[in-house]
Scaffold this active site. Structure first.
Site, PDB file in Angstrom:
ATOM      1  N   LEU A  38       0.820  -1.215   0.000  1.00 28.94           N
ATOM      2  CA  LEU A  38       0.000   0.000   0.000  1.00 28.94           C
ATOM      3  C   LEU A  38       0.848   1.256   0.000  1.00 28.94           C
ATOM      4  O   LEU A  38       1.820   1.342   0.734  1.00 28.94           O
ATOM      5  CB  LEU A  38      -0.872   0.042   1.266  1.00 28.94           C
ATOM      6  CG  LEU A  38      -1.631  -1.216   1.624  1.00 28.94           C
ATOM      7  CD1 LEU A  38      -2.334  -1.028   2.948  1.00 28.94           C
ATOM      8  CD2 LEU A  38      -2.619  -1.508   0.512  1.00 28.94           C
ATOM      9  N   GLU A  92       0.926   5.208   0.987  1.00 31.96           N
ATOM     10  CA  GLU A  92       0.209   6.164   1.825  1.00 31.96           C
ATOM     11  C   GLU A  92      -0.500   7.163   0.928  1.00 31.96           C
ATOM     12  O   GLU A  92       0.041   7.586  -0.088  1.00 31.96           O
ATOM     13  CB  GLU A  92       1.191   6.913   2.731  1.00 31.96           C
ATOM     14  CG  GLU A  92       1.701   6.037   3.831  1.00 31.96           C
ATOM     15  CD  GLU A  92       2.519   6.813   4.846  1.00 31.96           C
ATOM     16  OE1 GLU A  92       2.295   8.023   5.012  1.00 31.96           O
ATOM     17  OE2 GLU A  92       3.382   6.185   5.463  1.00 31.96           O
ATOM     18  N   PHE A  99       7.720   5.648 -11.263  1.00 31.49           N
ATOM     19  CA  PHE A  99       8.899   5.805 -10.393  1.00 31.49           C
ATOM     20  C   PHE A  99      10.137   6.293 -11.144  1.00 31.49           C
ATOM     21  O   PHE A  99      11.252   5.940 -10.819  1.00 31.49           O
ATOM     22  CB  PHE A  99       9.166   4.514  -9.590  1.00 31.49           C
ATOM     23  CG  PHE A  99       8.181   4.384  -8.463  1.00 31.49           C
ATOM     24  CD1 PHE A  99       6.874   4.007  -8.725  1.00 31.49           C
ATOM     25  CD2 PHE A  99       8.538   4.712  -7.172  1.00 31.49           C
ATOM     26  CE1 PHE A  99       5.933   3.964  -7.709  1.00 31.49           C
ATOM     27  CE2 PHE A  99       7.601   4.667  -6.145  1.00 31.49           C
ATOM     28  CZ  PHE A  99       6.293   4.283  -6.429  1.00 31.49           C
ATOM     29  N   LYS A 137      10.309   9.706 -11.599  1.00 33.20           N
ATOM     30  CA  LYS A 137      10.186  11.152 -11.383  1.00 33.20           C
ATOM     31  C   LYS A 137      11.394  11.599 -10.552  1.00 33.20           C
ATOM     32  O   LYS A 137      11.560  11.180  -9.396  1.00 33.20           O
ATOM     33  CB  LYS A 137       8.861  11.417 -10.649  1.00 33.20           C
ATOM     34  CG  LYS A 137       8.577  12.844 -10.357  1.00 33.20           C
ATOM     35  CD  LYS A 137       7.507  13.389 -11.310  1.00 33.20           C
ATOM     36  CE  LYS A 137       7.229  14.863 -11.083  1.00 33.20           C
ATOM     37  NZ  LYS A 137       8.257  15.763 -11.562  1.00 33.20           N
ATOM     38  N   GLY A 140      13.760  14.020  -8.346  1.00 36.45           N
ATOM     39  CA  GLY A 140      13.439  14.967  -7.277  1.00 36.45           C
ATOM     40  C   GLY A 140      14.490  14.935  -6.188  1.00 36.45           C
ATOM     41  O   GLY A 140      15.628  14.499  -6.423  1.00 36.45           O
ATOM     42  N   CYS A 148       8.620   3.376   4.404  1.00 34.66           N
ATOM     43  CA  CYS A 148       9.023   2.076   3.841  1.00 34.66           C
ATOM     44  C   CYS A 148      10.370   2.070   3.133  1.00 34.66           C
ATOM     45  O   CYS A 148      11.260   1.307   3.516  1.00 34.66           O
ATOM     46  CB  CYS A 148       7.957   1.580   2.877  1.00 34.66           C
ATOM     47  SG  CYS A 148       6.490   1.027   3.713  1.00 34.66           S
ATOM     48  N   LYS A 189       5.613  13.134   0.852  1.00 38.10           N
ATOM     49  CA  LYS A 189       4.986  13.158  -0.480  1.00 38.10           C
ATOM     50  C   LYS A 189       3.595  13.767  -0.296  1.00 38.10           C
ATOM     51  O   LYS A 189       3.131  13.898   0.838  1.00 38.10           O
ATOM     52  CB  LYS A 189       4.923  11.760  -1.081  1.00 38.10           C
ATOM     53  CG  LYS A 189       4.005  10.809  -0.335  1.00 38.10           C
ATOM     54  CD  LYS A 189       3.793   9.544  -1.130  1.00 38.10           C
ATOM     55  CE  LYS A 189       2.703   8.702  -0.491  1.00 38.10           C
ATOM     56  NZ  LYS A 189       2.395   7.516  -1.245  1.00 38.10           N
TER      57      LYS A 189
HETATM   58  C1  UDX Z   1       5.880   2.688  -0.756  1.00 40.13           C
HETATM   59  C2  UDX Z   1       5.544   1.613  -1.804  1.00 40.13           C
HETATM   60  O1  UDX Z   1       5.099   2.241  -3.012  1.00 40.13           O
HETATM   61  C3  UDX Z   1       4.489   0.658  -1.273  1.00 40.13           C
HETATM   62  O2  UDX Z   1       4.254  -0.366  -2.222  1.00 40.13           O
HETATM   63  C4  UDX Z   1       5.032   0.060   0.021  1.00 40.13           C
HETATM   64  O3  UDX Z   1       4.216  -0.905   0.548  1.00 40.13           O
HETATM   65  C5  UDX Z   1       5.276   1.177   1.029  1.00 40.13           C
HETATM   66  O4  UDX Z   1       6.242   2.068   0.464  1.00 40.13           O
HETATM   67  P1  UDX Z   1       4.829   4.986   0.094  1.00 40.13           P
HETATM   68  O5  UDX Z   1       6.009   5.064   1.016  1.00 40.13           O
HETATM   69  O6  UDX Z   1       3.484   5.288   0.627  1.00 40.13           O
HETATM   70  O7  UDX Z   1       4.735   3.517  -0.560  1.00 40.13           O
HETATM   71  O8  UDX Z   1       5.093   6.031  -1.083  1.00 40.13           O
HETATM   72  P2  UDX Z   1       5.416   6.046  -2.633  1.00 40.13           P
HETATM   73  O9  UDX Z   1       4.283   6.688  -3.324  1.00 40.13           O
HETATM   74  O10 UDX Z   1       5.866   4.742  -3.139  1.00 40.13           O
HETATM   75  O11 UDX Z   1       6.638   7.079  -2.641  1.00 40.13           O
HETATM   76  C6  UDX Z   1       7.788   6.871  -1.839  1.00 40.13           C
HETATM   77  C7  UDX Z   1       8.750   8.021  -1.990  1.00 40.13           C
HETATM   78  O12 UDX Z   1       9.367   8.003  -3.269  1.00 40.13           O
HETATM   79  C8  UDX Z   1       8.156   9.415  -1.830  1.00 40.13           C
HETATM   80  O13 UDX Z   1       9.049  10.198  -1.057  1.00 40.13           O
HETATM   81  C9  UDX Z   1       8.071   9.942  -3.237  1.00 40.13           C
HETATM   82  O14 UDX Z   1       8.155  11.349  -3.297  1.00 40.13           O
HETATM   83  C10 UDX Z   1       9.291   9.291  -3.861  1.00 40.13           C
HETATM   84  N1  UDX Z   1       9.180   9.116  -5.325  1.00 40.13           N
HETATM   85  C11 UDX Z   1       8.248   8.251  -5.841  1.00 40.13           C
HETATM   86  C12 UDX Z   1      10.049   9.789  -6.172  1.00 40.13           C
HETATM   87  O15 UDX Z   1      10.917  10.567  -5.724  1.00 40.13           O
HETATM   88  N2  UDX Z   1       9.944   9.570  -7.521  1.00 40.13           N
HETATM   89  C13 UDX Z   1       9.054   8.711  -8.064  1.00 40.13           C
HETATM   90  O16 UDX Z   1       9.034   8.565  -9.296  1.00 40.13           O
HETATM   91  C14 UDX Z   1       8.159   8.036  -7.196  1.00 40.13           C
END
Ligand code: UDX
Length: 439
Positions: free
Chosen positions: A153, A155, A249, A251, A253, A260, A320
């Site tokens: 999941l 968040e 994934f 992107k 930044g 996680c 995020k």
């Molecule tokens: C993540 C996993 O996606 C999920 O499957 C797992 O069970 C828990 O960890 P989450 O931590 O809620 O979920 O956030 P996610 O949307 O995956 O983003 C994680 C981080 O990566 C954020 O800080 C986001 O800003 C960053 N991110 C994500 C990027 O910098 N670039 C991207 O392309 C995607």
């Protein structure tokens, strides 16, 4: 099916509510009586779109209950989910104290044989250890069958992800247990992958480590793009269209945060090390991320020389958008560093503003008004790509800031939009925008 869920944190609460929604009778158990009191009044203890309504609906249907009494919650349960936290220890490994305690509590109270499903992210081998631990504490005649069923999941979209996930992983020691788990999950209509317990535990770590690797990879490409005059957004688009790579994934930044990725990547490096395997690739992923979180400070120092006496507006605290979670957010690195360098900091976040002072001891002002944060500041720094920040006309910076200088850690605006707004704009992996007058 009568189900008990131990732990009403993020994973436990979402799991319990979703299982009730698909028709099971669920009792969620937590040792914190205050949390249970709130939940019993229909108040969700975490911020998650759609959760509150679904929770209330199932409480009204008498399918969802909350208790702090194990004896009550476990009475007649066919299946018990363990969904307690596995936080990070100082050496990076997962702290299994809470899951062991939860398992012991179940062992002490179950009267009949049960299936114990581990939802928490645990190092490979933990399910089997938990089973041994429980078997040595249950009353005679009670059998324990275990299943590993990791969650994926995100968040902010946890309810959506639960009902529209790509796969459900079920790791068991025998097919009958897998049959029961498959039957429980059938109403979700999501493809099930059956596997052994260790592989299931590894799938969770490997998935998160791979996604973190994708992010650090594109961030390194972004850093190189800056040196070579390329645009990482264009590069990511061009790469992502190759279906073997995929656009998710990619992107660029200021790095990943949250509960996680940082924890699970560290734990996997640690787990590998414990088995005499040096996971160099993942160590680099972590190192790139740590550097990425400090990148905006480097850009600001290059621009200003010194930050002493500068008023800095930080836009976004959460790791995020659509969450009030600050865990491992780049803001936790950025804000203390800014104040250490003598800057005066005003932080905006639409929902996490009141969390700021709980997480950050450095002196800073927190507000949920973007105008208040920007007003009369020397520059703005974007940490979180909140929809309202992305939607904002970049001319707002020119209107409110003392000098229209923006450091954007999430590439919220297109380069033409920044040019049009006449702002000085530094983003990640893209050309800087310097208006004619300030050149
Ligand atoms: C993540 C996993 O996606 C999920 O499957 C797992 O069970 C828990 O960890 P989450 O931590 O809620 O979920 O956030 P996610 O949307 O995956 O983003 C994680 C981080 O990566 C954020 O800080 C986001 O800003 C960053 N991110 C994500 C990027 O910098 N670039 C991207 O392309 C995607």
């Amino acid at each position: 099916m009568k189900i008990a869920v131990i732990g009403t944190g993020y994973v436990g609460l979402v799991t319990g509510v979703a299982l009730a929604e698909i028709g099971h009778t669920v009792t969620c158990i937590d040792v914190d009586p205050e949390k249970i009191a709130e939940l019993n009044q229909g108040i969700p203890t975490i911020y998650e779109p759609g959760l509150g309504e679904m929770m209330l609906r199932n409480q009204k249907r008498q399918r969802l209950h909350f208790t702090d009494q194990h004896r009550v919650g476990l009475d007649g349960a066919d299946v018990v989910y363990l969904a307690v936290g596995t936080p990070q220890l100082a050496d990076g490994s997962a702290n299994l104290r809470y899951i062991e305690q939860a398992a012991m509590d179940v062992a002490e109270h179950v009267q009949e044989s049960v299936i114990v499903v581990i939802k928490s992210t645990v190092p490979v081998g933990t399910n089997v250890r938990i089973k041994q631990l429980m078997l040595s504490h249950v009353r005679s005649g009670v059998t324990i069958r275990i299943a590993s069923n990791p969650e994926f999941l995100r968040e902010g979209s946890a309810i959506h992800d639960t009902f529209h996930g790509d796969r459900i992983i079920i790791g068991t020691e025998d097919q009958e247990t897998a049959n029961v788990l498959e039957e429980i999950n059938a109403p979700f209509g999501i493809p099930v992958v059956r596997t052994d317990v260790s592989s299931s535990e590894m799938i969770k770590y490997a998935s998160n480590a791979f996604l973190a690797t994708k992010i650090s990879f594109i961030n390194e490409i972004a850093n190189l793009c800056e040196k070579l005059g390329a645009d990482v957004e264009e590069v990511a688009k061009g790469m992502g269209l190759d279906h073997r790579i995929g656009s998710a994934f990619l992107k660029a930044g200021i790095g990943y945060g949250g509960s996680c990725f940082p924890k699970d990547t560290n734990a996997l490096v640690q787990l590998a090390g414990n088995h005499h395997h040096d996971f160099n690739l993942l160590k680099s992923v972590i190192e790139v991320n740590n550097h990425q979180q400090r990148l905006l400070i480097e850009k600001m120092l290059t621009r200003f020389g010194s930050l002493s006496g500068k008023k800095v507006a930080v836009l976004g605290l959460a790791f995020k958008p659509n969450t009030d979670d600050l865990r491992e957010s780049p803001a936790l690195v950025l804000i203390p560093k800014l104040t250490e360098l003598g800057a005066e900091v005003v932080c905006y976040d639409p929902i996490a503003a009141n969390q700021g002072s709980k997480w950050i001891s450095a002196p800073a002002v927190y507000t949920n008004s973007v105008a208040k944060a920007l007003n009369d500041a020397d520059c703005a720094v974007i940490v979180t790509d909140w929809p309202d920040i992305k939607r904002m006309d970049p001319q707002t910076f020119a209107r409110l800031l003392r000098e229209p200088i923006v450091f954007d850690g999430r590439n919220c605006y297109s380069i033409p939009a920044a040019r049009k707004a006449d702002i000085e704009y530094y983003s990640i992996g893209r050309p800087d925008v310097i208006p004619e007058v300030s050149k």
